[in-house]
Design a protein around this motif. Structure first.
Motif, PDB file in Angstrom:
ATOM      1  N   GLN A 135       0.911   1.232   2.861  1.00 40.37           N
ATOM      2  CA  GLN A 135       1.414  -0.068   3.295  1.00 40.37           C
ATOM      3  C   GLN A 135       2.808   0.081   3.911  1.00 40.37           C
ATOM      4  N   SER A 138       2.862   2.068   7.433  1.00 43.22           N
ATOM      5  CA  SER A 138       2.416   1.275   8.582  1.00 43.22           C
ATOM      6  C   SER A 138       3.478   0.254   8.987  1.00 43.22           C
ATOM      7  N   LEU A 139       4.046  -0.405   7.988  1.00 46.76           N
ATOM      8  CA  LEU A 139       5.016  -1.461   8.275  1.00 46.76           C
ATOM      9  C   LEU A 139       6.307  -0.882   8.863  1.00 46.76           C
ATOM     10  N   PRO A 176       3.820  -7.781  12.311  1.00 46.23           N
ATOM     11  CA  PRO A 176       3.343  -6.397  12.194  1.00 46.23           C
ATOM     12  C   PRO A 176       1.911  -6.270  12.709  1.00 46.23           C
TER      13      PRO A 176
ATOM     14  N   ARG B 177      -3.498  -5.336  21.966  1.00 42.89           N
ATOM     15  CA  ARG B 177      -3.500  -5.588  20.525  1.00 42.89           C
ATOM     16  C   ARG B 177      -4.644  -6.518  20.143  1.00 42.89           C
ATOM     17  N   ALA B 214      -0.937  -4.785   6.624  1.00 42.18           N
ATOM     18  CA  ALA B 214      -0.785  -3.344   6.400  1.00 42.18           C
ATOM     19  C   ALA B 214      -1.123  -3.010   4.958  1.00 42.18           C
ATOM     20  N   GLY B 215      -1.933  -1.966   4.768  1.00 43.23           N
ATOM     21  CA  GLY B 215      -2.220  -1.493   3.423  1.00 43.23           C
ATOM     22  C   GLY B 215      -3.358  -2.204   2.722  1.00 43.23           C
ATOM     23  N   GLU B 216      -4.103  -3.040   3.427  1.00 45.83           N
ATOM     24  CA  GLU B 216      -5.191  -3.787   2.798  1.00 45.83           C
ATOM     25  C   GLU B 216      -6.555  -3.359   3.329  1.00 45.83           C
TER      26      GLU B 216
END
Lengths: 321, 321
Positions: A135, A138-139, A176, B177, B214-216
């Protein structure tokens, strides 16, 4: 936080970077006083990156990824600091250092930098911390590449504890970015299609994959990529699992796809090779026992999960409805 | 182009903007001479946008969305021109005009501007052209907001027939994107959870939804959003379908989610209301016959498909594995 602690029955949880029990408290991100309070609390900890590389404390044979803010200050100046979320006991942040090569500070001669793939592959941190690292990476990568407003070119600034950037000149807001990617195991009877990209480790074959483009469903993206890369038309498609992939910031959407043909036409600019593998071969590859030395991607990759599920017969490609 | 013409068995195809049979020829995008040749070919056509609004030719009661390049020139200066793909007979492009309010040119007094939601809702173009419009809108919107390099602030330029921008100062490459969004029908026995966002049309209730962060995983994003917006913990989650949604550039990932509780705690900053609806109520809402005047989203929305599938009993929330 009860919702964050339920047993998750889905297959996605078996992929790397997919365990993340932080409550992101997203509704509080704009409350600067609240975030400051969390940051100043006794239990607050930060992951640390120098460039794209995690910074860790070595503790004998083990590695400690969590720094107090006093320790962070000792490592160098923070370029960005973002709030990841709160676990059952304490708030987690992530810090991107200004320098890409931090001088170990006084009392921190035990500081090491280890790239995130190695951290993951070698199991140097718990699954929960690995999820938080993904997480954070990426951020922070997004911030490092978005210091200027894409709408007007002016420098912009981070707000919302790291979850937004705003431009004071044109007032554009920037969020993001996460790129959806389809990754698919193409199956034909008892065979599956795997390919080798240039740059893969020696002997490794994996599922085909590609970015979902504007105007596509997941299924259309699967069909386009498989046809472009291997010349194979595909029919039925079934979702299997998803995975956050922090290199740099993708959402991997894993699917099975039914091949409608066998004859391959490989795009050699994308792939060094692609071929059909039998279930027996894949069993050997998963076990690192194939006589030709070919192997699957490692366990943390969603391609590994797709292959495991295929071997287990869990492909879910039901007849058309 | 045979792969683009197969009958697509998945549910995604029943959502709006999801029919797109163009062969994107993505491996040829960097071949400027090839793209120019396509553009100069007799059959080449372009969709046209002024700002975010499609430009159409009125033909009596019907609307013609495809312009020759001579016609495009008559409408004004092109700010960006992108290659969408090739159908079975001809290449399709899309043009973003520099002006947001084109003066109908000589011989074009039949030019109208109609926003894309209305074009879709009123069925003014074929499903194929609607798909191409969605693709074009997302791509052109991205260009309009990315004229400057987010890495260094310098003006950048479009390359690869519209599928990349490059910065000549810092050499950064930027790709269009697409934002993954989860949209979920939360079910509890014979009831489902629907909510109203501020700004919804009167009486409309829809599925909860939110951006994947992010991260999910997809499943984690579903659980977080449902808990944030309605206070409901969710267990099993099943993928149903996906949809490209061009307002401005999302990939909607539609799921069912099993509620683990009934008592709602609504985030009133996100939702005006949320409540449980029975299957009988939803049947009436889909038929626009609910006595209280509440309705579902229109047929082109993936929320409509999720509700239809739930009513049909196709929820696929199998026991945990």
């Amino acid at each position: 936080l009860k919702h964050l602690w339920i047993e998750r029955p889905e297959r996605s949880v078996r992929t790397g970077f997919a365990v993340n029990r932080l409550d992101r408290l997203s509704e509080r991100r704009d409350d600067g006083a609240f975030i400051d309070e969390l940051r100043c609390s006794e239990g607050a900890r930060s992951l640390v990156f120098a460039g794209e590389v995690p910074v860790l404390k070595r503790r004998g044979d083990a590695f400690e990824p969590l720094f107090t803010f006093a320790e962070v200050d000792g490592l160098g100046i923070a370029a960005e600091q973002v709030f990841l979320g709160h676990d059952s006991t304490r708030p987690f942040f992530a810090t991107l250092l200004e320098t890409q090569t931090p001088e170990p500070a006084q009392g921190h001669r035990d500081i090491v930098m280890i790239d995130l793939r190695s951290v993951a592959m070698q199991g140097l941190v718990t699954p929960d911390v690995l999820g938080a690292f993904g997480q954070a990476k990426s951020l922070l990568y997004w911030h490092s590449r978005h210091r200027f407003c894409s709408n007007c070119g002016a420098p912009n600034r981070m707000v919302a504890a790291g979850w937004r950037r705003v431009c004071d000149v044109c007032e554009a807001q920037h969020f993001p970015r996460t790129d959806p990617v389809v990754i698919m195991l193409v199956v034909s009877g008892n065979d599956c299609l795997l390919g080798r990209q240039p740059g893969f480790p020696a002997g490794m074959y994996s599922c085909l994959a590609g970015f979902v483009e504007a105007g596509e469903t997941c299924e259309d993206a699967v069909r386009r990529e498989v046809f472009e890369e291997a010349g194979i038309a595909t029919g039925r498609i079934a979702y299997v699992a998803s995975q956050p992939w922090p290199f740099p910031a993708s959402l991997m959407i894993g699917c099975f796809a039914e091949a409608l043909a066998r004859e391959l036409s490989i795009d050699t600019r994308e792939l060094d090779d692609a071929r059909w593998f039998s279930q027996d071969e894949v069993r050997l590859m998963l076990a690192r026992a194939h006589p030709a030395g070919v192997v699957t991607p490692p366990k943390l990759a969603i391609a590994h999960l797709l292959l495991q599920e295929w071997i287990a017969g869990e492909i879910g490609l039901n007849p058309p409805r």
